[in-house]
Design an enzyme around this catalytic site. Structure first.
Site: not given
Ligand code: GTP
Ligand code: SPV
Ligand code: MN
Length: 586
Positions: A69, A197, A206, A226, A248, A250, A252, A254, A275, A367, A369, A495
């Site tokens: 983005r 993208y 978004k 979000h 983003s 961070c 979610k 997972n 998301d 990034n 995806r 965990d």
């Molecule tokens: P967007 O799709 O960008 O909104 O991101 P998101 O918040 O869904 O993030 P996502 O769960 O995809 O995690 C982003 C990165 O953080 C990945 O590389 C994960 O492997 C890592 N990650 C997720 N959860 C954890 C955690 O609990 N600990 C650590 N160390 N890394 C994590």
């Molecule tokens: C983010 O950046 O928070 C995402 C990917 O979830 S995007 O759809 O590009 O915003």
């Molecule tokens: Mn997002």
């Protein structure tokens, strides 16, 4: 399909502006998916992956100048500049229309304009909303087909109505100098040009479901956030839902599909969304959340069978991969997956260049995806398409902070919880173009996605207290503290359920906490750490309250609040003052 004149009129206008050779209306059928896929394979927009190992899966490589983005090119175009507020880029609507029209004009000569009706939210839900995107990218069409309820289903929902969000998208010449993502909330209109993208181009996500919906939600009394949504079921069958906002990349996705630790026998996870959440007050006085999306556009790097086996299961078929590495047997690879043998041959990096594992350069873009249908997720909730959504027991605000922010803090009340969300600061990630690892403010993890003035947004959050008799509790969490060597201290991923369990126990009133200036923290015994290799020193770090650090943080919050101007609610400034007072008196 019954014709909708308002949609037809608008499409004709957009075609007149952009001048395509052909206009194709998408119905969302399987036959259409096959036809468009073939066409994209022909032009190289998609590459076929190993259909035995990854049936229905394709690889897309975006232009290397177009991989995340672009917040500096994202604008809110409201009549009054104050309505965009201090955190958004603003352009006057007339200027934006004029400037972008110049770029769109004739941009589709020689191309096809695809008309993509889409529905955000479950079919038959009174909370769902319709958009129509016109685009010249088949990758975007196929992505929208996964991420939304696309085609005839959306038109059926719209009927003969004329209330749909008008989304114009063109790759144009992919020139970053002529790239703009503009929102006209007063006109129900989104214009995006020059990028293919994700968040710039899949306009349901978004642009619509956060910025446009945020604007609508403020007027109609609900929240567009979000946030992930997940159900946690205990061994005795009690089921509670939580929603969580994390910036983003961070955590979610997972957290939404975590696998309980081995010792958590009988616990079940029910993924609702990863998301975006649309949140309303239900007839029972609780907050209820729906996931407006139908798919996951998830971060690939770091995803592996250990960290997120449910994601692995979700994208094992019918999925698109963007900017990942290609293996010799035409499957996908990214950093964080099992390392191929150093020097192994037959690999290609995310830009399609021959690449050798262990060479020290990246295989996948940070990034990179996956785009996968939510219904394929092994942990998907039976309620994920429920028309009323799910009731929330707790709201989490997460951040990525290597220092300062404790593992978990419980808010003292709603107002304090809103303050905890409003003052999130987090290290930047590769999800947006620009520097990575820089701490920046990210209120409610929604900074890049606010559709109106951030001060009014805070006030809207505060107003829930008068609208909602049974508010959920609010928690702030941070999985990302590092030790002296830069290693994550908290094991994270599955965990994290240990922290969620404390939160659920707190919501039900039977877990211990210590009062601190920041809010309530778990006593060391209240967190279940059985089986974890975490010494008391580590736990001390994760749960410490660094008074000088927080005093400085409060000073920076003051600056941020002041920068918001007259729209800034006094209540949150008072919360900050109360924190400073608590920090000083100990
Ligand atoms: P967007 O799709 O960008 O909104 O991101 P998101 O918040 O869904 O993030 P996502 O769960 O995809 O995690 C982003 C990165 O953080 C990945 O590389 C994960 O492997 C890592 N990650 C997720 N959860 C954890 C955690 O609990 N600990 C650590 N160390 N890394 C994590
Ligand atoms: C983010 O950046 O928070 C995402 C990917 O979830 S995007 O759809 O590009 O915003
Ligand atoms: Mn997002």
């Amino acid at each position: 399909m019954k014709r909708n004149e308002a949609v037809e009129r608008w499409v004709a206008e957009m075609a007149a502006l952009t001048g395509p050779d052909r206009v194709v209306w998408c119905d969302g059928s399987e036959e259409e998916r096959r036809r468009l896929t073939q066409e994209a394979l022909g032009t190289g927009q998609l590459l076929e992956l190993n259909q035995e190992k990854l049936p229905g899966c394709y690889l897309h490589r975006s232009n290397p100048n177009d991989v995340a983005r672009t917040e500096q090119l994202t604008f809110l175009c409201t009549r009054r500049k104050e309505d965009a507020g201090s955190t958004n880029n603003w352009m006057a609507p007339a200027d934006a229309y004029a400037r972008l029209s110049g770029i769109y004009k004739g941009a589709l000569r020689g191309r096809t304009l695809y008309v993509v009706p889409f529905l955000m939210g479950p079919r038959g839900s009174k909370f769902s909303k319709v958009g129509v995107q016109v685009t010249d990218s088949i990758y975007v069409v196929l992505s929208m087909r996964i991420m939304t309820r696309m085609g005839d289903a959306a038109l059926a929902e719209l009927g003969t109505g004329d209330r749909f969000v008008k989304c114009l998208h063109s790759l144009a010449d992919l020139n970053p100098e002529r790239r703009f993502i503009c929102h006209f909330p007063e006109d129900y209109t989104i214009w995006s040009v020059g990028s293919g993208y994700g968040g710039n181009a899949l306009l349901g996500k978004k642009c619509f479901a956060l910025r446009m919906a945020g604007w609508m939600g403020r007027q109609e009394g609900w929240l567009a956030e979000h946030m992930l949504i997940v159900g946690l079921e205990r061994p005795d069958g009690r089921l509670s839902y939580v929603a969580g906002a994390f910036p983003s990349a961070c955590g979610k996705t997972n957290l939404a599909m975590l696998v309980p630790p081995a010792s958590y026998k009988g616990w079940k996870i029910h993924t609702v969304g990863d998301d975006i959440a649309w949140i309303r007050v239900g007839p029972d006085g609780r907050l209820w959340a729906i996931n407006p999306e139908a798919g996951f556009f998830g971060v690939a790097p770091g995803t592996n069978p250990k960290t997120n086996t449910n994601a692995m299961g979700t994208f094992s078929s019918n999925s698109l991969f963007t900017n990942v590495a290609l293996t010799p047997d035409r499957t996908v690879w990214w950093e964080g997956m099992e390392e191929p043998k150093a020097g192994a041959v037959g690999y290609f990096d995310w830009q399609g260049r021959p690449w050798s594992p262990g060479s020290g350069t990246r295989g996948a873009h940070p990034n990179a995806r996956f785009t996968a249908p939510a219904r394929q997720c092994p942990s998907i909730s039976s309620q994920w398409e429920g028309p009323d959504g799910v009731p929330l027991s707790a709201i989490l605000f997460g951040c990525r902070r290597s220092r300062l922010a404790p593992l978990v803090v419980e808010s003292l009340n709603w107002r304090h919880g809103v303050y905890l969300g409003a003052t999130i600061a987090s290290e930047t990630t590769a999800a947006a173009a620009g520097a990575v690892g820089v701490v920046r403010r990210d209120p409610m993890a929604n900074l890049p996605f606010l559709g109106y003035n951030v001060g009014d947004y805070f006030r809207h959050w505060l107003s829930m207290e008068t609208r909602c008799p049974k508010l959920p509790r609010i928690y702030r969490v941070n999985w990302f503290r590092v030790d002296g060597k830069g290693k994550f201290i908290w094991p994270g991923f599955g965990d994290n359920l240990r922290v969620l369990r404390w939160i659920l126990d707190r919501c039900e009133g039977d877990a211990k906490a210590t009062e601190t200036p920041l809010g309530n923290l778990p006593t060391p015994e209240a967190l279940d750490l059985a089986g974890l290799d975490l010494g008391p020193e580590s736990m001390k770090t994760l749960l410490e309250v660094d008074r000088p650090g927080w005093t400085e943080a409060a000073r920076q919050q003051e600056e941020f609040f002041q920068s918001i101007g007259p729209a800034m609610p006094r209540e949150l400034v008072e919360e900050k003052d109360a924190l400073v007072k608590r920090l000083g008196s100990a």
